[in-house]
Design a protein around this motif. Sequence first.
Motif, short mmCIF file in Angstrom:
data_model
loop_
_atom_site.label_atom_id
_atom_site.label_comp_id
_atom_site.label_asym_id
_atom_site.label_seq_id
_atom_site.Cartn_x
_atom_site.Cartn_y
_atom_site.Cartn_z
N ARG A 198 63.87 -47.10 30.96
CA ARG A 198 62.67 -47.94 30.88
C ARG A 198 61.63 -47.33 29.95
O ARG A 198 61.05 -48.01 29.10
CB ARG A 198 62.06 -48.12 32.27
CG ARG A 198 60.82 -49.02 32.30
CD ARG A 198 60.22 -49.08 33.68
NE ARG A 198 59.74 -47.76 34.10
CZ ARG A 198 59.18 -47.52 35.29
NH1 ARG A 198 59.06 -48.50 36.17
NH2 ARG A 198 58.77 -46.30 35.60
N ASP A 199 61.43 -46.02 30.06
CA ASP A 199 60.44 -45.36 29.21
C ASP A 199 60.94 -45.21 27.78
O ASP A 199 60.14 -45.21 26.82
CB ASP A 199 60.08 -43.98 29.77
CG ASP A 199 59.25 -44.09 31.05
OD1 ASP A 199 58.72 -45.19 31.32
OD2 ASP A 199 59.14 -43.08 31.77
N ILE A 200 62.24 -45.06 27.59
CA ILE A 200 62.80 -45.02 26.24
C ILE A 200 62.45 -46.31 25.51
O ILE A 200 61.95 -46.31 24.38
CB ILE A 200 64.32 -44.81 26.25
CG1 ILE A 200 64.67 -43.41 26.76
CG2 ILE A 200 64.91 -45.00 24.84
CD1 ILE A 200 66.17 -43.21 26.96
N LEU A 201 62.72 -47.41 26.16
CA LEU A 201 62.45 -48.72 25.54
C LEU A 201 60.96 -48.96 25.37
O LEU A 201 60.52 -49.54 24.38
CB LEU A 201 63.07 -49.83 26.39
CG LEU A 201 64.59 -49.73 26.60
CD1 LEU A 201 65.09 -50.91 27.42
CD2 LEU A 201 65.32 -49.63 25.29
N ALA A 202 60.16 -48.48 26.31
CA ALA A 202 58.71 -48.67 26.22
C ALA A 202 58.11 -47.88 25.07
O ALA A 202 57.11 -48.29 24.47
CB ALA A 202 58.05 -48.26 27.54
N PRO A 244 54.52 -37.48 15.74
CA PRO A 244 54.70 -36.73 16.99
C PRO A 244 54.11 -37.43 18.21
O PRO A 244 54.67 -37.35 19.31
CB PRO A 244 53.97 -35.41 16.71
CG PRO A 244 53.93 -35.29 15.22
CD PRO A 244 53.80 -36.70 14.73
N ALA A 245 52.99 -38.12 18.03
CA ALA A 245 52.33 -38.77 19.16
C ALA A 245 53.23 -39.84 19.79
O ALA A 245 53.14 -40.11 20.99
CB ALA A 245 51.01 -39.38 18.73
N LYS A 246 54.09 -40.46 18.98
CA LYS A 246 55.00 -41.49 19.49
C LYS A 246 56.41 -40.96 19.72
O LYS A 246 57.11 -41.41 20.64
CB LYS A 246 55.04 -42.67 18.52
CG LYS A 246 53.71 -43.40 18.38
CD LYS A 246 53.82 -44.55 17.40
CE LYS A 246 52.48 -45.29 17.27
NZ LYS A 246 52.56 -46.41 16.30
N ALA A 247 56.84 -40.01 18.89
CA ALA A 247 58.20 -39.48 19.02
C ALA A 247 58.35 -38.62 20.26
O ALA A 247 59.39 -38.65 20.94
CB ALA A 247 58.57 -38.69 17.78
N LYS A 248 57.32 -37.85 20.60
CA LYS A 248 57.42 -36.94 21.74
C LYS A 248 57.69 -37.68 23.04
O LYS A 248 58.61 -37.33 23.80
CB LYS A 248 56.16 -36.08 21.86
CG LYS A 248 56.24 -35.04 22.97
CD LYS A 248 54.96 -34.21 23.04
CE LYS A 248 55.08 -33.11 24.10
NZ LYS A 248 55.37 -33.67 25.44
N PRO A 249 56.91 -38.73 23.38
CA PRO A 249 57.21 -39.44 24.64
C PRO A 249 58.56 -40.15 24.61
O PRO A 249 59.20 -40.31 25.66
CB PRO A 249 56.04 -40.43 24.77
CG PRO A 249 55.42 -40.52 23.42
CD PRO A 249 55.65 -39.21 22.76
N LEU A 250 59.00 -40.58 23.43
CA LEU A 250 60.31 -41.23 23.33
C LEU A 250 61.41 -40.24 23.70
O LEU A 250 62.26 -40.52 24.57
CB LEU A 250 60.53 -41.75 21.91
CG LEU A 250 61.96 -42.23 21.58
CD1 LEU A 250 62.37 -43.39 22.48
CD2 LEU A 250 62.06 -42.61 20.11
N TYR A 251 61.40 -39.07 23.07
CA TYR A 251 62.45 -38.10 23.35
C TYR A 251 62.29 -37.44 24.71
O TYR A 251 63.28 -37.01 25.32
CB TYR A 251 62.52 -37.06 22.22
CG TYR A 251 63.12 -37.65 20.96
CD1 TYR A 251 64.44 -38.09 20.95
CD2 TYR A 251 62.37 -37.79 19.80
CE1 TYR A 251 65.00 -38.64 19.81
CE2 TYR A 251 62.93 -38.34 18.65
CZ TYR A 251 64.24 -38.77 18.67
OH TYR A 251 64.80 -39.33 17.54
N ASP A 252 61.07 -37.39 25.21
CA ASP A 252 60.87 -36.90 26.57
C ASP A 252 61.53 -37.85 27.56
O ASP A 252 62.13 -37.43 28.56
CB ASP A 252 59.38 -36.76 26.88
CG ASP A 252 59.13 -36.25 28.29
OD1 ASP A 252 59.57 -35.11 28.58
OD2 ASP A 252 58.50 -36.97 29.09
N ALA A 253 61.45 -39.16 27.28
CA ALA A 253 62.11 -40.15 28.13
C ALA A 253 63.63 -39.99 28.08
O ALA A 253 64.31 -40.17 29.09
CB ALA A 253 61.71 -41.55 27.71
#
Length: 350
Positions: A343-347, A327-336
Amino acid sequence: MAGPELIDADQTQTTPPASDPPSPQKRKRRKLRLFLLITGLVLVVLAGGGALAATLYVRGVEKSIDKVDAFTEVPTQQRPEKVVADAMNILLLGSDSRDPDNTEGSRSDTIILLHLPADRSSAQLISIPRDTWVHVPKSKNGQHGNRDAKINASFAWGGLPLMVQSVEEFTKVRIDHVTLIDFAGFQEIVDALDGIDVNVDQNFTSHHPPYRKFTKGTMHMDGTVALDFARQRKQLVDGDFGRIRHQQDVIRAILDKAASGGLLTNPGKLNSFLKATANAVAVDKTMSIVDLAPQLRHLRSGNLTFLTTPTKGTGMVGSESVVFADPAKAKPLYDAVRRDSVRDILANAK
């Protein structure tokens, strides 16, 4: 169309048994061989010449594509908010009903969230491992769901609507369209292209007859070999994660060959390719190739990014082997994805 059951052959009986065999009409609809992006890519390059005949041909192709109901039964009040109006998120669902390892009917091999940014300058395809442990909402009949399970149980319990609900609840991304695939159909698609060149990442031998050897490096594959390559997992170092990667490699190779292999200068070959794809694609009732194709004009494999949902690895829940999302990594990915920030998706990509 109820859609295929998406239960892993390795999954224990925590899900209902397979339903009665499908009718010939439903069986035909389930042999879905390629997702819209590939067909749209080739069609839009053809239409790019500006010829009226090309546009009319695209309309003719679209008429042969099956339409499925993916959203009618999805409770509107439970769906995520659409944040960026012009961005588009397409749920690609794949199964392989002819996989020799498949002993319990059709099952899910692939779940991909395809994100098309508002400017349509690129595309991001995020794979969700089929064994990802998620909360599955209650099915419409109230008999299944409302508990944690592998995400691929959603389809068996409630068809496309419940799968859409599960993915939306997991990602918090609103799904705009759905496309169905049967990866066994890669064989005909690849053969229509006279084969593809795939970058094999490791040496291994298929555990299906005739036990082909795959050697690290670039390998030219016809349809039968490409399908065999995309099916393997048990002998790979990273198992099903390796299969996800190999399926992405095959998709990338098909796109490259379709765009640059002389397809558009050979009317006979182009017609064969389009028939092999369009006659086998199913999309939700609201999707239109005529409308979407011009938006995909500039897409090539070079501006496609293939990602996988961040995970903590595999583990056991009772007697089931599952994949735990991070969740700590998946949440910011899907939020992007929700915010349409490439840019944030790739980051945040794994």
